[in-house]
Design an enzyme around this catalytic site. Structure first.
Site, PDB file in Angstrom:
ATOM      1  N   ARG A  47       0.706  -1.170   0.082  1.00 19.14           N
ATOM      2  CA  ARG A  47      -0.078   0.104  -0.092  1.00 19.14           C
ATOM      3  C   ARG A  47       0.925   1.302   0.008  1.00 19.14           C
ATOM      4  O   ARG A  47       1.914   1.151   0.630  1.00 19.14           O
ATOM      5  CB  ARG A  47      -0.894  -0.014   1.225  1.00 19.14           C
ATOM      6  CG  ARG A  47      -2.102  -0.857   1.396  1.00 19.14           C
ATOM      7  CD  ARG A  47      -2.990  -0.894   0.202  1.00 19.14           C
ATOM      8  NE  ARG A  47      -4.329  -1.484   0.254  1.00 19.14           N
ATOM      9  CZ  ARG A  47      -4.453  -2.532  -0.611  1.00 19.14           C
ATOM     10  NH1 ARG A  47      -3.473  -2.892  -1.545  1.00 19.14           N
ATOM     11  NH2 ARG A  47      -5.506  -3.108  -0.750  1.00 19.14           N
ATOM     12  N   HIS A  58      -1.152   0.316  -9.737  1.00 20.54           N
ATOM     13  CA  HIS A  58      -1.660  -0.863  -8.838  1.00 20.54           C
ATOM     14  C   HIS A  58      -2.219  -2.029  -9.714  1.00 20.54           C
ATOM     15  O   HIS A  58      -3.578  -2.191  -9.345  1.00 20.54           O
ATOM     16  CB  HIS A  58      -2.738  -0.026  -8.126  1.00 20.54           C
ATOM     17  CG  HIS A  58      -3.271  -0.713  -6.827  1.00 20.54           C
ATOM     18  ND1 HIS A  58      -3.708  -0.250  -5.591  1.00 20.54           N
ATOM     19  CD2 HIS A  58      -3.303  -2.090  -6.416  1.00 20.54           C
ATOM     20  CE1 HIS A  58      -4.129  -1.114  -4.583  1.00 20.54           C
ATOM     21  NE2 HIS A  58      -3.811  -2.294  -5.062  1.00 20.54           N
TER      22      HIS A  58
HETATM   23  P1  NAP Z   1      -1.680 -11.680   5.255  1.00 18.77           P
HETATM   24  O1  NAP Z   1      -1.760 -13.070   4.794  1.00 18.77           O
HETATM   25  O2  NAP Z   1      -2.487 -10.972   6.165  1.00 18.77           O
HETATM   26  O3  NAP Z   1       0.029 -11.385   5.578  1.00 18.77           O
HETATM   27  C1  NAP Z   1       0.340 -10.184   6.203  1.00 18.77           C
HETATM   28  C2  NAP Z   1       1.558 -10.267   6.700  1.00 18.77           C
HETATM   29  O4  NAP Z   1       2.150  -9.061   7.140  1.00 18.77           O
HETATM   30  C3  NAP Z   1       1.840 -11.450   7.650  1.00 18.77           C
HETATM   31  O5  NAP Z   1       3.175 -12.325   7.404  1.00 18.77           O
HETATM   32  C4  NAP Z   1       2.145 -10.606   9.038  1.00 18.77           C
HETATM   33  O6  NAP Z   1       2.554 -11.337  10.323  1.00 18.77           O
HETATM   34  C5  NAP Z   1       2.871  -9.306   8.697  1.00 18.77           C
HETATM   35  N1  NAP Z   1       2.453  -8.250   9.457  1.00 18.77           N
HETATM   36  C6  NAP Z   1       1.329  -7.529   9.707  1.00 18.77           C
HETATM   37  N2  NAP Z   1       1.632  -6.587  10.701  1.00 18.77           N
HETATM   38  C7  NAP Z   1       2.874  -6.707  10.838  1.00 18.77           C
HETATM   39  C8  NAP Z   1       3.545  -5.777  11.786  1.00 18.77           C
HETATM   40  N3  NAP Z   1       3.092  -4.827  12.492  1.00 18.77           N
HETATM   41  N4  NAP Z   1       5.013  -6.180  11.901  1.00 18.77           N
HETATM   42  C9  NAP Z   1       5.476  -7.161  10.966  1.00 18.77           C
HETATM   43  N5  NAP Z   1       4.763  -7.910  10.344  1.00 18.77           N
HETATM   44  C10 NAP Z   1       3.571  -7.436  10.301  1.00 18.77           C
HETATM   45  O7  NAP Z   1      -1.642 -10.571   3.742  1.00 18.77           O
HETATM   46  P2  NAP Z   1      -1.692 -10.985   2.461  1.00 18.77           P
HETATM   47  O8  NAP Z   1      -2.809 -11.698   1.638  1.00 18.77           O
HETATM   48  O9  NAP Z   1      -0.009 -11.638   2.269  1.00 18.77           O
HETATM   49  O10 NAP Z   1      -1.745  -9.707   1.609  1.00 18.77           O
HETATM   50  C11 NAP Z   1      -0.544  -8.363   2.190  1.00 18.77           C
HETATM   51  C12 NAP Z   1      -1.012  -7.167   1.493  1.00 18.77           C
HETATM   52  O11 NAP Z   1      -0.798  -6.932   0.189  1.00 18.77           O
HETATM   53  C13 NAP Z   1      -2.587  -6.673   1.603  1.00 18.77           C
HETATM   54  O12 NAP Z   1      -2.918  -6.429   3.054  1.00 18.77           O
HETATM   55  C14 NAP Z   1      -2.841  -5.576   0.661  1.00 18.77           C
HETATM   56  O13 NAP Z   1      -2.576  -4.612   1.057  1.00 18.77           O
HETATM   57  C15 NAP Z   1      -1.516  -6.083  -0.434  1.00 18.77           C
HETATM   58  N6  NAP Z   1      -2.205  -6.403  -1.641  1.00 18.77           N
HETATM   59  C16 NAP Z   1      -1.796  -5.337  -2.784  1.00 18.77           C
HETATM   60  C17 NAP Z   1      -1.918  -6.064  -4.047  1.00 18.77           C
HETATM   61  C18 NAP Z   1      -1.695  -5.040  -5.439  1.00 18.77           C
HETATM   62  O14 NAP Z   1      -1.961  -5.215  -6.282  1.00 18.77           O
HETATM   63  N7  NAP Z   1      -0.491  -4.178  -5.069  1.00 18.77           N
HETATM   64  C19 NAP Z   1      -2.866  -7.007  -4.228  1.00 18.77           C
HETATM   65  C20 NAP Z   1      -3.182  -7.702  -3.219  1.00 18.77           C
HETATM   66  C21 NAP Z   1      -2.610  -7.458  -2.046  1.00 18.77           C
HETATM   67  P3  NAP Z   1       2.447 -12.698  10.796  1.00 18.77           P
HETATM   68  O15 NAP Z   1       2.386 -13.657   9.856  1.00 18.77           O
HETATM   69  O16 NAP Z   1       3.374 -12.766  11.958  1.00 18.77           O
HETATM   70  O17 NAP Z   1       0.826 -12.252  11.449  1.00 18.77           O
HETATM   71  C1  GLV Z   2      -5.609  -5.232  -3.892  1.00 10.67           C
HETATM   72  O1  GLV Z   2      -4.856  -4.083  -3.765  1.00 10.67           O
HETATM   73  C2  GLV Z   2      -6.227  -5.989  -2.973  1.00 10.67           C
HETATM   74  O2  GLV Z   2      -5.874  -5.692  -1.692  1.00 10.67           O
HETATM   75  O3  GLV Z   2      -6.542  -7.085  -3.259  1.00 10.67           O
END
Ligand code: NAP
Ligand code: GLV
Length: 315
Positions: free
Chosen positions: A230, A278
């Protein structure tokens, strides 16, 4: 069972979703939510809900995000308390076709820097034939901020290229051949060896503004930054300073504080910054609908859905 659907973007193909959910759950009555619709709803599928859509729906059984990140929904609640009815499960998308896209995005960006394409591009502009020594793979350490569903998939793909990969998360991880760091106390040690820093953390009060000048000073000099999470997690002015000072050699950015990026923004023309709008990973409708419908079936059976958001952690 009544299901309401809402996506604020006019170009979004809501009909495809409504038909797709209807086909998967023939017993349900799926409808597009429009302002003024207070008729009963058991489930809501949303990207950005308006206050009116969900407030006072205390008998709703689940709210499904149409994306992986729920920051926009939670920010809406912060700005307009009551947008989300109290104690109702908020469920996000896990993978839904996004993991593979993230792998593609990250591998192509990392290889671009590892093979020094950014520098060769600049030499090309000067018509200079200038071979450089390749980077040493062992010294080209890649740090991944976030080791959740998407972070882990990116880590696994980078390992296939034999890169040295380390990750940083809130809790410790056990991933073969990957050094795990966790919590604020280990952030400095994690950063100290990073030549590439990839951010795939959720946007929460804890992670907002994390990519700032102080952090850029702690990575290896002349490092590369890839932000696919983000925009609010990156202090944009600090990145420009970090590039000027040589802490950062280049950045690939998919997300921004303000989207779409203003056409006056200095990132557009910066020679060391690559921009995408994005698109690192888009929700794949068929995969997402399968997951959401499976989760609805689970809730109906009294089971816990997968992808439940922890409202205290914000992800
Ligand atoms: P997720 O499965 O919830 O993973 C989040 C990771 O971040 C976990 O490993 C978590 O740690 C870690 N984390 C959260 N808060 C933290 C903190 N304060 N300090 C250190 N580590 C922390 O999420 P995801 O599905 O991988 O997605 C991640 C993000 O990608 C989404 O929230 C979204 O914003 C972004 N995204 C972007 C796009 C794009 O097109 N650019 C598309 C999809 C998603 P733990 O494992 O220890 O809980
Ligand atoms: C896209 O940015 C998502 O969070 O799925």
């Amino acid at each position: 069972m009544n299901i309401i659907f809402f996506h604020p973007a006019s170009h979004f193909n809501s009909d495809k979703w409504i038909q797709g959910i209807q086909t998967r759950l023939p017993e349900a009555n799926v409808r597009q939510w429009v302002s003024g619709d207070n008729a009963p709803a058991d489930y809501a599928l949303v990207w950005l809900p308006s206050y009116e859509m969900l407030a006072n729906r205390q008998d709703i059984k689940g709210i499904f995000s149409l994306g992986a990140g729920v920051d926009a929904i939670l920010n809406q609640e912060l700005e307009n308390p009551g947008t989300l009815p109290e104690a109702i499960p908020l469920i996000r998308l896990e993978d839904a076709g996004m993991a593979r896209q993230m792998q593609e995005y990250v591998v192509s960006s990392v290889l671009y820097y590892f093979r020094r394409m950014d520098e060769y591009k600049q030499y090309q502009e000067q018509r200079l034939w200038h071979p450089m020594p390749p980077y040493n793979r062992k010294e080209f350490v890649i740090g991944v901020l976030g080791a959740g569903v998407l972070g882990r998939s990116v880590i696994e793909k980078l390992r296939e290229f034999d890169f040295s990969v380390r990750c940083w998360s809130r809790t410790p991880k056990q991933i073969d051949h990957v050094e795990s760091f966790y919590g604020k106390a280990q952030l400095g040690d994690f950063l100290s060896e990073c030549k590439v820093l990839i951010n795939i953390l959720p946007d929460t009060p804890e992670t907002r503004g994390l990519l700032n000048l102080s952090l850029f000073q702690q990575v290896k000099p002349g490092s590369y930054v890839i932000n696919i999470a983000r925009g609010a997690q990156l202090v944009e002015q600090d990145l420009l300073i970090a590039i000027d000072k040589g802490y950062v050699a280049g950045a690939t950015l998919d997300v921004f504080v303000e989207e779409p990026l203003s056409n006056l923004h200095p990132f557009w023309t910066h020679p060391r910054i690559n921009i995408t709008p994005h698109i690192a990973a888009k929700t794949m409708p068929d995969e997402a609908m399968d997951i959401i419908c499976e989760n609805i079936r689970r809730i109906e059976k009294g089971e816990s859905p997968s992808g439940l958001v922890d409202m205290t952690l914000g992800y």
